[in-house]
Design a protein around this motif. Structure first.
Motif, PDB file in Angstrom:
ATOM      1  N   PHE A  73       0.830  -1.192   0.000  1.00 48.90           N
ATOM      2  CA  PHE A  73       0.000   0.000   0.000  1.00 48.90           C
ATOM      3  C   PHE A  73       0.871   1.251   0.000  1.00 48.90           C
ATOM      4  CE2 PHE A  73      -2.183   3.320   2.430  1.00 48.90           C
ATOM      5  CZ  PHE A  73      -3.272   3.523   1.600  1.00 48.90           C
ATOM      6  N   ALA A  74       0.655   2.109  -0.960  1.00 47.82           N
ATOM      7  CA  ALA A  74       1.404   3.370  -1.019  1.00 47.82           C
ATOM      8  C   ALA A  74       0.708   4.391  -0.132  1.00 47.82           C
ATOM      9  CB  ALA A  74       1.474   3.868  -2.454  1.00 47.82           C
ATOM     10  N   ASP A  75       1.455   5.011   0.744  1.00 44.52           N
ATOM     11  CA  ASP A  75       0.856   5.985   1.643  1.00 44.52           C
ATOM     12  C   ASP A  75       0.976   7.411   1.128  1.00 44.52           C
ATOM     13  OD1 ASP A  75       3.551   6.082   2.012  1.00 44.52           O
ATOM     14  OD2 ASP A  75       3.505   5.945   4.195  1.00 44.52           O
ATOM     15  N   SER A  76       1.313   7.542  -0.164  1.00 42.82           N
ATOM     16  CA  SER A  76       1.279   8.849  -0.809  1.00 42.82           C
ATOM     17  C   SER A  76       1.042   8.620  -2.303  1.00 42.82           C
ATOM     18  CB  SER A  76       2.564   9.641  -0.551  1.00 42.82           C
ATOM     19  OG  SER A  76       3.662   9.064  -1.201  1.00 42.82           O
ATOM     20  N   PRO A  77       0.532   9.628  -2.985  1.00 46.32           N
ATOM     21  CA  PRO A  77       0.205   9.440  -4.395  1.00 46.32           C
ATOM     22  C   PRO A  77       1.430   9.473  -5.297  1.00 46.32           C
ATOM     23  CG  PRO A  77      -0.251  11.696  -3.744  1.00 46.32           C
ATOM     24  CD  PRO A  77       0.155  10.944  -2.490  1.00 46.32           C
ATOM     25  N   ALA A  78       1.273   8.894  -6.475  1.00 47.47           N
ATOM     26  CA  ALA A  78       2.307   8.988  -7.509  1.00 47.47           C
ATOM     27  C   ALA A  78       2.175  10.365  -8.152  1.00 47.47           C
ATOM     28  CB  ALA A  78       2.116   7.892  -8.541  1.00 47.47           C
ATOM     29  N   VAL A  79       3.300  11.054  -8.262  1.00 52.86           N
ATOM     30  CA  VAL A  79       3.319  12.419  -8.799  1.00 52.86           C
ATOM     31  C   VAL A  79       4.258  12.455  -9.999  1.00 52.86           C
ATOM     32  CG1 VAL A  79       3.827  14.848  -8.280  1.00 52.86           C
ATOM     33  CG2 VAL A  79       2.902  13.350  -6.487  1.00 52.86           C
ATOM     34  N   LEU A  80       3.773  12.974 -11.093  1.00 51.78           N
ATOM     35  CA  LEU A  80       4.592  13.085 -12.292  1.00 51.78           C
ATOM     36  C   LEU A  80       5.558  14.260 -12.157  1.00 51.78           C
ATOM     37  CD1 LEU A  80       5.237  12.154 -15.169  1.00 51.78           C
ATOM     38  CD2 LEU A  80       3.357  13.595 -15.966  1.00 51.78           C
ATOM     39  N   PHE A  81       6.830  13.969 -12.281  1.00 49.18           N
ATOM     40  CA  PHE A  81       7.888  14.987 -12.282  1.00 49.18           C
ATOM     41  C   PHE A  81       8.164  15.246 -13.757  1.00 49.18           C
ATOM     42  CE2 PHE A  81      12.074  16.053  -9.850  1.00 49.18           C
ATOM     43  CZ  PHE A  81      12.242  17.207 -10.599  1.00 49.18           C
ATOM     44  N   PRO A  82       7.561  16.281 -14.328  1.00 48.96           N
ATOM     45  CA  PRO A  82       7.613  16.480 -15.784  1.00 48.96           C
ATOM     46  C   PRO A  82       9.018  16.542 -16.368  1.00 48.96           C
ATOM     47  CG  PRO A  82       6.041  17.992 -14.807  1.00 48.96           C
ATOM     48  CD  PRO A  82       6.780  17.330 -13.680  1.00 48.96           C
ATOM     49  N   GLU A  83       9.936  17.232 -15.717  1.00 54.44           N
ATOM     50  CA  GLU A  83      11.282  17.376 -16.260  1.00 54.44           C
ATOM     51  C   GLU A  83      12.043  16.055 -16.295  1.00 54.44           C
ATOM     52  OE1 GLU A  83      10.044  19.399 -13.882  1.00 54.44           O
ATOM     53  OE2 GLU A  83       9.760  21.214 -15.069  1.00 54.44           O
ATOM     54  N   LEU A  84      11.683  15.129 -15.405  1.00 50.98           N
ATOM     55  CA  LEU A  84      12.336  13.829 -15.373  1.00 50.98           C
ATOM     56  C   LEU A  84      11.487  12.762 -16.071  1.00 50.98           C
ATOM     57  CD1 LEU A  84      13.837  13.688 -11.762  1.00 50.98           C
ATOM     58  CD2 LEU A  84      14.863  14.562 -13.882  1.00 50.98           C
ATOM     59  N   MET A  85      10.308  13.138 -16.497  1.00 50.54           N
ATOM     60  CA  MET A  85       9.382  12.233 -17.188  1.00 50.54           C
ATOM     61  C   MET A  85       9.204  10.929 -16.420  1.00 50.54           C
ATOM     62  SD  MET A  85      10.296  12.882 -21.184  1.00 50.54           S
ATOM     63  CE  MET A  85       9.101  11.717 -21.775  1.00 50.54           C
ATOM     64  N   ALA A  86       8.954  11.049 -15.130  1.00 52.37           N
ATOM     65  CA  ALA A  86       8.779   9.866 -14.294  1.00 52.37           C
ATOM     66  C   ALA A  86       7.828  10.174 -13.151  1.00 52.37           C
ATOM     67  CB  ALA A  86      10.122   9.407 -13.743  1.00 52.37           C
ATOM     68  N   LEU A  87       7.211   9.110 -12.665  1.00 52.73           N
ATOM     69  CA  LEU A  87       6.337   9.203 -11.502  1.00 52.73           C
ATOM     70  C   LEU A  87       7.123   8.816 -10.256  1.00 52.73           C
ATOM     71  CD1 LEU A  87       3.353   7.468 -13.192  1.00 52.73           C
ATOM     72  CD2 LEU A  87       3.237   9.750 -12.201  1.00 52.73           C
ATOM     73  N   PHE A  88       6.939   9.601  -9.204  1.00 53.87           N
ATOM     74  CA  PHE A  88       7.557   9.321  -7.915  1.00 53.87           C
ATOM     75  C   PHE A  88       6.487   9.490  -6.849  1.00 53.87           C
ATOM     76  CE2 PHE A  88      10.905  11.040 -10.618  1.00 53.87           C
ATOM     77  CZ  PHE A  88      11.883  10.073 -10.492  1.00 53.87           C
ATOM     78  N   LEU A  89       6.606   8.725  -5.773  1.00 52.50           N
ATOM     79  CA  LEU A  89       5.683   8.930  -4.665  1.00 52.50           C
ATOM     80  C   LEU A  89       5.864  10.344  -4.133  1.00 52.50           C
ATOM     81  CD1 LEU A  89       5.898   5.579  -2.680  1.00 52.50           C
ATOM     82  CD2 LEU A  89       4.084   6.339  -4.223  1.00 52.50           C
TER      83      LEU A  89
END
Length: 173
Positions: free
Chosen positions: A42-58
């Motif tokens: 279970f992820a306790d925070s949402p996935a957030v798109l970091f546009p400059e890195l083109m990746a999702l991070f918690l």
């Protein structure tokens, strides 16, 4: 239903008529039958798109990485200049989803202004290369040499055109 993450954009750039991007991790990844899922639970925070890195991070990962410095500010409409490290808990799922959707839709609008074929392929590859090149700069800014790691998929997209061109040249020789 096909499940895709940023590969949906790569497919569109390479001529796919349509693609789908999953809002949550379970809708972005396909697990072959009989193989275990690669979930950390279970992820306790949402996935957030970091546009400059083109990746999702918690969101909590972004908050930790930028704890000692200023996080990049997002200029998408839902964020209204909100820093990317401001989605640390599941209370922020909705705002993170709005951010992710806004960024992805801006990419989609740009992609669709380009003609199908080499223009789209070049746009995608340049965007991927720029993201790959940005990782060491962001890591230096946060003084964490391995703070953010380039995802293998992004690296492959950034190199694909060179490999594709080499294969095409080999066939014509």
């Amino acid at each position: 239903m096909l499940r895709a993450d940023l590969a949906a954009f790569g497919a569109l750039a390479r001529g796919a008529a349509f693609a789908s991007y999953g809002l949550s991790a379970r809708f972005r990844h396909v697990v072959p039958p009989g193989e275990p899922t690669k979930s950390s639970g279970f992820a306790d925070s949402p996935a957030v798109l970091f546009p400059e890195l083109m990746a999702l991070f918690l969101g909590k990962t972004l908050a930790r990485r930028f704890a000692a410095t200023h996080a990049p500010v997002c200029e998408c409409t839902p964020c209204g200049h909100r820093p990317l490290d401001s989605f640390p808990s599941n209370r922020d799922v909705r705002s993170a989803a709005q951010h992710n959707t806004s960024v992805l839709m801006s990419w989609q609008r740009t992609l669709h202004t380009l003609a199908v074929g080499p223009d789209r392929e070049q746009w995608w590859q340049e965007r991927c290369r720029a993201a790959v090149d940005r990782y060491p700069l962001v890591n230096a800014a946060i003084q964490q040499p391995n703070g953010f790691k380039v995802q293998p998929q992004l690296l492959r997209w950034s190199l694909l055109d060179a490999a594709h061109s080499a294969q095409a040249s080999a066939r014509t020789d």
